[in-house]
Design a protein around this motif. Structure first.
Motif, PDB file in Angstrom:
ATOM      1  N   HIS A  67     -29.327 -38.853  10.598  1.00  0.00           N
ATOM      2  CA  HIS A  67     -29.487 -37.421  10.858  1.00  0.00           C
ATOM      3  C   HIS A  67     -28.111 -36.752  10.943  1.00  0.00           C
ATOM      4  O   HIS A  67     -27.901 -35.672  10.377  1.00  0.00           O
ATOM      5  N   ARG A  68     -27.178 -37.389  11.619  1.00  0.00           N
ATOM      6  CA  ARG A  68     -25.816 -36.839  11.730  1.00  0.00           C
ATOM      7  C   ARG A  68     -25.186 -36.712  10.354  1.00  0.00           C
ATOM      8  O   ARG A  68     -24.597 -35.685  10.020  1.00  0.00           O
ATOM      9  N   GLU A  71     -26.708 -33.810   8.548  1.00  0.00           N
ATOM     10  CA  GLU A  71     -26.206 -32.538   9.088  1.00  0.00           C
ATOM     11  C   GLU A  71     -24.774 -32.266   8.628  1.00  0.00           C
ATOM     12  O   GLU A  71     -24.393 -31.111   8.415  1.00  0.00           O
ATOM     13  N   GLU A  72     -23.979 -33.315   8.476  1.00  0.00           N
ATOM     14  CA  GLU A  72     -22.591 -33.171   8.026  1.00  0.00           C
ATOM     15  C   GLU A  72     -22.486 -32.902   6.528  1.00  0.00           C
ATOM     16  O   GLU A  72     -21.411 -32.599   6.031  1.00  0.00           O
TER      17      GLU A  72
END
Length: 107
Positions: A67-68, A71-72
């Motif tokens: 998820h990170r 998002e990045e």
């Protein structure tokens, strides 16, 4: 209560990191390399191929990691696949910007 760590297919026991942010910094290069290829992958493919350590909480933090990265702007969802036990998991690939950034860094 501590979670037990399942041995790898070769019988080795993966090291488990105690700090999530430290673990992210350890595994990030393998995912950046995978993203740069543009090929589709499930996170466990990278985990196994690169012999990555386990996060402090394996049941939730592999998903949090992806998820990170999403998002990045490093990876994007492509599809779904199944694991050996029949669980459904997302498949990913590097975004265009991640692939372009890798090409610029290599030049």
């Amino acid at each position: 209560m501590t979670s037990s760590i399942q041995p790898a297919l070769d019988g080795s026991i993966p090291v488990q990191e105690n700090d999530f942010e430290t673990w992210v910094s350890q595994v990030r290069p393998a995912f950046e390399q995978a993203a740069a290829t543009g090929r589709e992958f499930a996170s466990w493919h990278i985990k196994v191929d690169a012999k990555l350590p386990e996060p402090p909480n394996p049941k939730s933090q592999w998903g949090a990691l992806m998820h990170r990265f999403s998002e990045e702007g490093l990876v994007e969802v492509v599809s779904f696949t199944t694991t050996r036990d029949g669980s459904g998991v997302r498949t990913w690939r590097g975004t265009r910007s991640a692939r372009a950034q890798q090409r610029r860094a290599a030049a």
